[in-house]
Scaffold this active site. Structure first.
Site, PDB file in Angstrom:
ATOM      1  N   HIS A   1       0.750  -1.616   0.081  1.00 36.70           N
ATOM      2  CA  HIS A   1       0.271   0.081   0.077  1.00 36.70           C
ATOM      3  C   HIS A   1       1.110   1.396   0.471  1.00 36.70           C
ATOM      4  O   HIS A   1       2.051   0.953   0.505  1.00 36.70           O
ATOM      5  CB  HIS A   1      -0.668  -0.074   1.189  1.00 36.70           C
ATOM      6  CG  HIS A   1      -1.897   0.525   0.977  1.00 36.70           C
ATOM      7  ND1 HIS A   1      -2.107   2.487   1.096  1.00 36.70           N
ATOM      8  CD2 HIS A   1      -3.286   0.574   0.686  1.00 36.70           C
ATOM      9  CE1 HIS A   1      -3.373   2.734   1.032  1.00 36.70           C
ATOM     10  NE2 HIS A   1      -3.748   2.178   0.912  1.00 36.70           N
TER      11      HIS A   1
ATOM     12  N   ASP B   1      -7.868  -5.472  -0.188  1.00 32.02           N
ATOM     13  CA  ASP B   1      -8.720  -6.447  -1.607  1.00 32.02           C
ATOM     14  C   ASP B   1      -7.795  -7.243  -1.453  1.00 32.02           C
ATOM     15  O   ASP B   1      -8.554  -8.387  -2.228  1.00 32.02           O
ATOM     16  CB  ASP B   1      -7.651  -5.636  -2.759  1.00 32.02           C
ATOM     17  CG  ASP B   1      -8.401  -3.984  -3.163  1.00 32.02           C
ATOM     18  OD1 ASP B   1      -7.618  -3.051  -3.301  1.00 32.02           O
ATOM     19  OD2 ASP B   1      -9.300  -3.936  -3.029  1.00 32.02           O
TER      20      ASP B   1
HETATM   21  C1  SDX Z   1      -5.963   0.276  -3.059  1.00 34.99           C
HETATM   22  O1  SDX Z   1      -3.817   4.014  -2.493  1.00 34.99           O
HETATM   23  C2  SDX Z   1      -5.225   4.187  -1.354  1.00 34.99           C
HETATM   24  O2  SDX Z   1      -5.676   4.139  -0.457  1.00 34.99           O
HETATM   25  C3  SDX Z   1      -5.980   2.697  -2.477  1.00 34.99           C
HETATM   26  C4  SDX Z   1      -7.181   2.019  -1.740  1.00 34.99           C
HETATM   27  C5  SDX Z   1      -8.432   2.996  -1.840  1.00 34.99           C
HETATM   28  O3  SDX Z   1      -8.980   2.235  -0.584  1.00 34.99           O
HETATM   29  O4  SDX Z   1      -8.425   3.453  -1.981  1.00 34.99           O
HETATM   30  O5  SDX Z   1      -6.187   1.651  -0.324  1.00 34.99           O
HETATM   31  C6  SDX Z   1      -7.298   1.021  -2.333  1.00 34.99           C
HETATM   32  O6  SDX Z   1      -5.602   0.512  -4.478  1.00 34.99           O
HETATM   33  C7  SDX Z   1      -4.568  -1.136  -2.580  1.00 34.99           C
HETATM   34  C8  SDX Z   1      -4.121  -1.436  -3.393  1.00 34.99           C
HETATM   35  C9  SDX Z   1      -4.587  -2.555  -4.096  1.00 34.99           C
HETATM   36  N1  SDX Z   1      -3.783  -2.486  -5.020  1.00 34.99           N
HETATM   37  C10 SDX Z   1      -2.937  -3.829  -4.422  1.00 34.99           C
HETATM   38  O7  SDX Z   1      -3.414  -4.923  -4.484  1.00 34.99           O
HETATM   39  C11 SDX Z   1      -1.933  -4.113  -6.045  1.00 34.99           C
HETATM   40  C12 SDX Z   1      -0.750  -5.165  -5.976  1.00 34.99           C
HETATM   41  N2  SDX Z   1      -0.094  -3.558  -4.821  1.00 34.99           N
HETATM   42  C13 SDX Z   1       1.068  -2.837  -5.719  1.00 34.99           C
HETATM   43  O8  SDX Z   1       1.007  -2.924  -5.964  1.00 34.99           O
HETATM   44  C14 SDX Z   1       1.625  -1.750  -4.719  1.00 34.99           C
HETATM   45  O9  SDX Z   1       2.344  -2.084  -3.042  1.00 34.99           O
HETATM   46  C15 SDX Z   1       1.036  -0.778  -4.469  1.00 34.99           C
HETATM   47  C16 SDX Z   1       0.335  -0.183  -6.279  1.00 34.99           C
HETATM   48  C17 SDX Z   1       0.096  -0.530  -3.825  1.00 34.99           C
HETATM   49  C18 SDX Z   1       1.794   0.739  -3.758  1.00 34.99           C
HETATM   50  O10 SDX Z   1       2.278   0.712  -4.852  1.00 34.99           O
HETATM   51  P1  SDX Z   1       4.004   2.218  -4.318  1.00 34.99           P
HETATM   52  O11 SDX Z   1       3.459   2.756  -2.877  1.00 34.99           O
HETATM   53  O12 SDX Z   1       4.312   2.749  -5.504  1.00 34.99           O
HETATM   54  O13 SDX Z   1       4.890   0.693  -3.838  1.00 34.99           O
HETATM   55  P2  SDX Z   1       5.988   1.026  -5.009  1.00 34.99           P
HETATM   56  O14 SDX Z   1       5.746   0.306  -6.311  1.00 34.99           O
HETATM   57  O15 SDX Z   1       6.295   1.876  -4.766  1.00 34.99           O
HETATM   58  O16 SDX Z   1       7.066  -0.313  -3.946  1.00 34.99           O
HETATM   59  C19 SDX Z   1       8.049  -0.566  -2.773  1.00 34.99           C
HETATM   60  C20 SDX Z   1       8.903  -1.297  -3.547  1.00 34.99           C
HETATM   61  C21 SDX Z   1       8.725  -2.053  -4.870  1.00 34.99           C
HETATM   62  O17 SDX Z   1      10.282  -3.001  -4.123  1.00 34.99           O
HETATM   63  P3  SDX Z   1      11.535  -2.376  -4.605  1.00 34.99           P
HETATM   64  O18 SDX Z   1      11.843  -1.596  -5.926  1.00 34.99           O
HETATM   65  O19 SDX Z   1      11.567  -1.268  -3.507  1.00 34.99           O
HETATM   66  O20 SDX Z   1      13.031  -3.171  -4.705  1.00 34.99           O
HETATM   67  O21 SDX Z   1       7.837  -2.862  -2.678  1.00 34.99           O
HETATM   68  C22 SDX Z   1       7.273  -3.965  -4.296  1.00 34.99           C
HETATM   69  C23 SDX Z   1       7.881  -2.641  -5.378  1.00 34.99           C
HETATM   70  O22 SDX Z   1       8.750  -3.841  -5.920  1.00 34.99           O
HETATM   71  N3  SDX Z   1       6.492  -3.619  -4.055  1.00 34.99           N
HETATM   72  C24 SDX Z   1       5.417  -5.384  -4.314  1.00 34.99           C
HETATM   73  C25 SDX Z   1       4.529  -5.314  -3.765  1.00 34.99           C
HETATM   74  N4  SDX Z   1       3.981  -3.916  -3.876  1.00 34.99           N
HETATM   75  C26 SDX Z   1       5.107  -3.438  -3.546  1.00 34.99           C
HETATM   76  N5  SDX Z   1       6.746  -6.447  -4.792  1.00 34.99           N
HETATM   77  C27 SDX Z   1       5.441  -7.644  -4.514  1.00 34.99           C
HETATM   78  N6  SDX Z   1       4.144  -7.773  -4.425  1.00 34.99           N
HETATM   79  C28 SDX Z   1       3.667  -6.633  -3.975  1.00 34.99           C
HETATM   80  N7  SDX Z   1       2.365  -6.406  -3.787  1.00 34.99           N
END
Ligand code: SDX
Length: 438
Positions: free
Chosen positions: A311, A368
């Protein structure tokens, strides 16, 4: 709203040998911000913050969340209390109007929702224009946008009519969602009933049929209320920020909500609840071994993400996910459903919470991860899970749109950029162009 939150403290910034003082803002719950609204005019500099991870776009009195502590509240009420003790209609009223309704106010709001539950019969023909496999979120976004054509009076002087517009939208979006499902099944539409509550009416419109009358199940109604409440609002998430940005150009509420629906559709945002169940179904089909999914999620060369985890703001458990996980157990037990996907989901959560890759990146189950399992249990088709998210988020979107329209300091949203393209170059007429001189 911001004026009374200036702390008197100053941040100092030194640029090109000149030191500037920038006011510090402190929010109700202690969040701090440096006010950079005069930065470019005084220094010539802008800030860069792609994804807006460090940038506040507005002040708001609607929702507070603390990502480090895992705290979420609507208008000062803890999400746990609201999910436990309120109906979705009560919380929708709270989000839009700022206070929990008195019994009289709730009665009046509920009556408005009942009055507005029908769609204009001309709108119903729109469903026939969509192909049978049309994405429910595409239908929802299109139908909501078309509401501004049926109720133009509401878009001309919005704030005088915000109560009507809010009730109209909250009620009609529910009907549009149910009707789009019936149309996708080729079944006759089931019209809203005046004697059913908001959630019971939705379930009846979804599942009642001439050959099998739907029996309203109190357990299902209660958990649907809880799920919609938990999705009610979440400060400046992607779809809410979209509603605000589109609204900042003074666009009518219906078109702004339609834009919010489109943003929510994304698999990184609201579309994740559908992607989670599709991932769990795939793991189940392939024998239940989730470890390959986890390995892929950790592989920097693999774009696969473990949907339902991580998140932008929460760096600990999403409080909503905890409530939904418990509701999963309660509902499946009450309905006597033993869903293998829930077992797989719990095994994944247990493994992830012990895995260094996820722990060091503060990746926990988000809203989710478990919600789709409940939607499955009550019979909602997977491709409608994100529509359910939109149904819950709708009062939050409306509240933010209203808060922005109410703001005397409202400006059209127009971010800056840093240009990194070619320097100015001489124009070459078409006849003289070659691969070398363009
Ligand atoms: C919602 O904003 C809100 O409030 C949203 C929400 C709402 O109520 O409106 O809460 C609803 O959208 C919840 C999120 C649903 N999405 C998912 O479940 C999709 C999977 N999650 C990711 O795509 C990710 O965690 C996000 C998009 C939710 C957040 O992305 P960020 O904040 O841009 O984090 P990031 O991409 O910078 O990740 C930081 C690190 C990275 O690794 P490094 O590059 O540091 O090595 O964490 C890793 C990412 O690769 N990472 C994950 C991951 N989420 C982050 N690795 C594997 N699986 C994941 N799910």
């Amino acid at each position: 709203m911001l004026e009374k939150h200036f702390s008197g403290e100053k941040a100092t910034l030194t640029l090109d040998g000149t030191t500037y003082e920038l006011p510090v803002i402190i929010g109700t719950e202690g969040e701090k911000a440096v006010d950079i609204r005069a930065l470019r005019s005084t220094t010539g500099y802008i800030t860069m913050d792609s994804g807006f991870m460090n940038t506040g776009s507005c002040s708001s009195a609607i929702t507070f969340l603390d990502g480090e502590q895992g705290i979420l509240s609507y208008r000062g009420y803890g999400i746990e209390d609201l999910a436990e003790s309120c109906s979705f209609v009560e919380v929708a009223y709270l989000l839009v109007h700022g206070n929990l309704p008195t019994p009289k106010e709730l009665g009046s709001f509920s009556r408005m929702l009942g009055e507005f539950a029908m769609l204009h019969e001309n709108m119903i023909h729109f469903f026939d224009g969509f192909p049978p496999n049309a994405a429910p979120m595409a239908i929802l976004s299109s139908m909501v946008n078309s509401l501004s054509s049926f109720y133009p009076e509401m878009t001309n002087n919005p704030l005088e009519n915000i109560d009507l517009m809010a009730a109209r939208l909250i009620s009609k979006v529910r009907t549009i969602a149910a009707f789009s499902y019936k149309k996708s099944m080729g079944h006759p539409l089931v019209y809203p009933r005046h004697d059913l509550s908001y959630c019971a009416n939705f379930l009846n419109m979804m599942f009642d049929s001439p050959v099998r009358p739907y029996e309203v199940n109190d357990v299902v109604v209660a958990v649907l209320n809880k799920l919609l409440i938990l999705h009610g609002d979440h400060e400046q998430n992607c779809s809410t920020s979209t509603v605000r940005l589109v609204g900042s150009a003074r666009v009518n509420l219906y078109a702004c909500i339609s834009a919010g629906i489109s943003a929510l559709w994304g698999p990184l945002h609201g579309g994740a609840n559908q992607a989670v169940v599709e991932m769990l179904e795939r793991i189940h089909r392939e024998g239940g071994d989730y470890r390959r999914c986890i390995a892929r999620a950790k592989d920097p060369k693999d774009p696969f993400r473990l949907v339902g985890f991580g998140h932008r703001v929460y760096k600990t458990h999403d409080p909503r996910s905890r409530i939904i996980k418990k509701a999963c157990d309660d509902v499946l037990a009450a309905l006597r459903i033993d869903d293998p996907l829930l077992h797989i989901a719990k095994e994944i959560e247990e493994a992830v919470l012990k895995d260094e890759y996820f722990v060091e990146r503060h990746l926990y189950p988000n809203v989710d991860f478990y919600s789709g399992i409940i939607y499955r249990a009550i019979g909602i088709p997977t491709d409608m899970f994100t529509v359910m998210f939109a149904l819950g988020r709708l009062p939050g979107w409306i509240a933010h749109w209203k808060e922005m329209w109410d703001d005397p300091n409202w400006r059209i949203g127009r971010p800056r950029q840093i240009y990194v393209g070619p320097r100015r170059r001489p124009f070459v007429p078409l006849k003289e162009r070659t691969l070398e001189n363009v």
